[in-house]
Design a protein around this motif. Structure first.
Motif, PDB file in Angstrom:
ATOM      1  N   LEU A  71       0.852  -1.185   0.000  1.00 19.77           N
ATOM      2  CA  LEU A  71       0.000   0.000   0.000  1.00 19.77           C
ATOM      3  C   LEU A  71       0.888   1.237   0.000  1.00 19.77           C
ATOM      4  O   LEU A  71       1.890   1.283   0.721  1.00 19.77           O
ATOM      5  CB  LEU A  71      -0.904   0.018   1.241  1.00 19.77           C
ATOM      6  CG  LEU A  71      -1.840  -1.172   1.446  1.00 19.77           C
ATOM      7  CD1 LEU A  71      -2.545  -1.067   2.785  1.00 19.77           C
ATOM      8  CD2 LEU A  71      -2.852  -1.257   0.316  1.00 19.77           C
ATOM      9  N   ASP A  72       0.520   2.242  -0.795  1.00 21.40           N
ATOM     10  CA  ASP A  72       1.314   3.459  -0.874  1.00 21.40           C
ATOM     11  C   ASP A  72       0.375   4.634  -1.112  1.00 21.40           C
ATOM     12  O   ASP A  72      -0.409   4.629  -2.058  1.00 21.40           O
ATOM     13  CB  ASP A  72       2.328   3.345  -2.018  1.00 21.40           C
ATOM     14  CG  ASP A  72       3.396   4.419  -1.970  1.00 21.40           C
ATOM     15  OD1 ASP A  72       3.079   5.553  -1.537  1.00 21.40           O
ATOM     16  OD2 ASP A  72       4.531   4.146  -2.372  1.00 21.40           O
ATOM     17  N   ALA A  73       0.447   5.636  -0.235  1.00 13.29           N
ATOM     18  CA  ALA A  73      -0.432   6.806  -0.342  1.00 13.29           C
ATOM     19  C   ALA A  73       0.205   7.952  -1.109  1.00 13.29           C
ATOM     20  O   ALA A  73      -0.393   9.032  -1.221  1.00 13.29           O
ATOM     21  CB  ALA A  73      -0.818   7.274   1.060  1.00 13.29           C
ATOM     22  N   THR A  74       1.386   7.773  -1.678  1.00 21.18           N
ATOM     23  CA  THR A  74       2.110   8.876  -2.322  1.00 21.18           C
ATOM     24  C   THR A  74       1.281   9.567  -3.397  1.00 21.18           C
ATOM     25  O   THR A  74       1.149  10.802  -3.399  1.00 21.18           O
ATOM     26  CB  THR A  74       3.438   8.363  -2.932  1.00 21.18           C
ATOM     27  OG1 THR A  74       4.203   7.742  -1.903  1.00 21.18           O
ATOM     28  CG2 THR A  74       4.231   9.504  -3.535  1.00 21.18           C
ATOM     29  N   ASP A  75       0.708   8.800  -4.319  1.00 28.21           N
ATOM     30  CA  ASP A  75      -0.076   9.407  -5.406  1.00 28.21           C
ATOM     31  C   ASP A  75      -1.291  10.156  -4.859  1.00 28.21           C
ATOM     32  O   ASP A  75      -1.628  11.245  -5.336  1.00 28.21           O
ATOM     33  CB  ASP A  75      -0.521   8.341  -6.410  1.00 28.21           C
ATOM     34  CG  ASP A  75       0.644   7.773  -7.206  1.00 28.21           C
ATOM     35  OD1 ASP A  75       1.719   8.407  -7.218  1.00 28.21           O
ATOM     36  OD2 ASP A  75       0.481   6.688  -7.799  1.00 28.21           O
ATOM     37  N   SER A  76      -1.957   9.570  -3.871  1.00 31.59           N
ATOM     38  CA  SER A  76      -3.135  10.219  -3.281  1.00 31.59           C
ATOM     39  C   SER A  76      -2.751  11.510  -2.577  1.00 31.59           C
ATOM     40  O   SER A  76      -3.474  12.511  -2.644  1.00 31.59           O
ATOM     41  CB  SER A  76      -3.818   9.270  -2.283  1.00 31.59           C
ATOM     42  OG  SER A  76      -4.258   8.105  -2.933  1.00 31.59           O
ATOM     43  N   LEU A  77      -1.609  11.500  -1.903  1.00 32.47           N
ATOM     44  CA  LEU A  77      -1.149  12.710  -1.218  1.00 32.47           C
ATOM     45  C   LEU A  77      -0.804  13.809  -2.220  1.00 32.47           C
ATOM     46  O   LEU A  77      -1.137  14.981  -2.018  1.00 32.47           O
ATOM     47  CB  LEU A  77       0.061  12.393  -0.336  1.00 32.47           C
ATOM     48  CG  LEU A  77      -0.224  11.543   0.900  1.00 32.47           C
ATOM     49  CD1 LEU A  77       1.079  11.074   1.542  1.00 32.47           C
ATOM     50  CD2 LEU A  77      -1.069  12.312   1.912  1.00 32.47           C
ATOM     51  N   GLU A  78      -0.153  13.421  -3.325  1.00 32.49           N
ATOM     52  CA  GLU A  78       0.196  14.405  -4.356  1.00 32.49           C
ATOM     53  C   GLU A  78      -1.045  15.001  -5.004  1.00 32.49           C
ATOM     54  O   GLU A  78      -1.062  16.173  -5.393  1.00 32.49           O
ATOM     55  CB  GLU A  78       1.089  13.763  -5.420  1.00 32.49           C
ATOM     56  CG  GLU A  78       2.512  13.504  -4.935  1.00 32.49           C
ATOM     57  CD  GLU A  78       3.382  12.830  -5.994  1.00 32.49           C
ATOM     58  OE1 GLU A  78       2.884  12.563  -7.105  1.00 32.49           O
ATOM     59  OE2 GLU A  78       4.564  12.576  -5.692  1.00 32.49           O
ATOM     60  N   ALA A  79      -2.107  14.186  -5.105  1.00 30.30           N
ATOM     61  CA  ALA A  79      -3.362  14.661  -5.706  1.00 30.30           C
ATOM     62  C   ALA A  79      -4.205  15.455  -4.708  1.00 30.30           C
ATOM     63  O   ALA A  79      -5.271  15.962  -5.064  1.00 30.30           O
ATOM     64  CB  ALA A  79      -4.153  13.476  -6.240  1.00 30.30           C
ATOM     65  N   ALA A  82      -8.257  14.142   0.408  1.00 30.92           N
ATOM     66  CA  ALA A  82      -8.525  14.560   1.791  1.00 30.92           C
ATOM     67  C   ALA A  82      -8.315  13.424   2.790  1.00 30.92           C
ATOM     68  O   ALA A  82      -7.775  13.640   3.878  1.00 30.92           O
ATOM     69  CB  ALA A  82      -9.945  15.106   1.898  1.00 30.92           C
ATOM     70  N   THR A  83      -8.731  12.210   2.439  1.00 31.40           N
ATOM     71  CA  THR A  83      -8.584  11.075   3.354  1.00 31.40           C
ATOM     72  C   THR A  83      -7.118  10.751   3.564  1.00 31.40           C
ATOM     73  O   THR A  83      -6.661  10.585   4.702  1.00 31.40           O
ATOM     74  CB  THR A  83      -9.334   9.839   2.821  1.00 31.40           C
ATOM     75  OG1 THR A  83     -10.713  10.167   2.650  1.00 31.40           O
ATOM     76  CG2 THR A  83      -9.210   8.669   3.773  1.00 31.40           C
ATOM     77  N   ALA A  84      -6.364  10.651   2.473  1.00 29.83           N
ATOM     78  CA  ALA A  84      -4.936  10.336   2.596  1.00 29.83           C
ATOM     79  C   ALA A  84      -4.210  11.417   3.382  1.00 29.83           C
ATOM     80  O   ALA A  84      -3.328  11.125   4.189  1.00 29.83           O
ATOM     81  CB  ALA A  84      -4.318  10.169   1.210  1.00 29.83           C
ATOM     82  N   THR A  85      -4.596  12.663   3.177  1.00 29.11           N
ATOM     83  CA  THR A  85      -3.949  13.771   3.878  1.00 29.11           C
ATOM     84  C   THR A  85      -4.229  13.731   5.377  1.00 29.11           C
ATOM     85  O   THR A  85      -3.355  14.018   6.189  1.00 29.11           O
ATOM     86  CB  THR A  85      -4.423  15.122   3.300  1.00 29.11           C
ATOM     87  OG1 THR A  85      -4.137  15.144   1.896  1.00 29.11           O
ATOM     88  CG2 THR A  85      -3.729  16.284   3.965  1.00 29.11           C
TER      89      THR A  85
END
Length: 200
Positions: A71-79, A82-85
């Motif tokens: 699991l990797d939240a990098t792409d979600s954080l870059e986009a 709100a949940t990943a952040t």
């Protein structure tokens, strides 16, 4: 120029209601594992069968599977998701972890029943889990091991990269009989394997 690369099919864990087989949900893997380890142990009549039983089998082999979910939240954080952040990967991790927990509602109901003196309290059940690894390999499994390695964190210590090692035991007709959702899915899995063997 048209895109001619093959469409990537993601592996998934599919959740069914254990008695009826009605779909309850699907957990698609973010990335397909690079490796899957499978082990098969034959079911023989005994450790040291006599000569008349030397080649007999009691049922399908006991099959175990080990894979690691990344699991990797990098792409979600870059986009700016709100949940990943706000919580990182915790929702995805919790979704996988809750496969091992009875629901809190069932636990509370059982506690109330025990307090009012109900004689028999049934063990709580989990969803029937299927490992879907392509269209030709869908099999019922029970999670027997679950190990999480959290590898990176954000400023609030939310995990943003993690690996989850899953140990799975394939459930067969030896476990649940033929007249059950487990048995039906398993027999389709075994017959698919036999059909594949005829193509060799």
């Amino acid at each position: 120029m048209p895109n001619i690369s093959p469409r990537l099919v993601k592996g998934a864990l599919v959740l069914l209601e254990p008695n009826t087989g009605i779909p309850m949900g699907r957990i698609a893997l973010q990335y397909n594992p690079e490796t899957i380890t499978r082990s098969l142990k034959p079911q023989t009549p005994g450790e040291e069968p006599d000569r008349s039983e030397l080649l007999r089998l009691k049922g399908p082999p006991v099959e175990t599977i080990r894979l690691t979910v990344e699991l990797d939240a990098t792409d979600s954080l870059e986009a700016g998701d709100a949940t990943a952040t706000s919580v990182g990967l915790q929702p995805q991790m919790a979704l996988l972890e809750t496969l091992l927990y009875p629901s809190s509602t069932e636990m509370i109901v059982n506690e109330i029943l025990s307090l009012i003196g109900t004689i028999e309290i049934l063990p709580m059940s989990s969803p029937l889990t299927l490992l879907a690894w392509g269209t030709n390999r869908v099999t019922p499994v029970r999670i027997t091991g679950f190990e999480i390695t959290e590898e990176a964190f954000d400023a609030q210590l939310n995990p943003i990269r993690a690996k989850i090692a899953l140990d799975l035991r394939v459930l067969s007709v030896s476990d649940a009989g033929f007249l059950s959702p487990v048995g039906a899915v398993y027999m389709a899995y075994q017959m698919g394997k036999e059909a594949m063997a005829r193509r060799a």
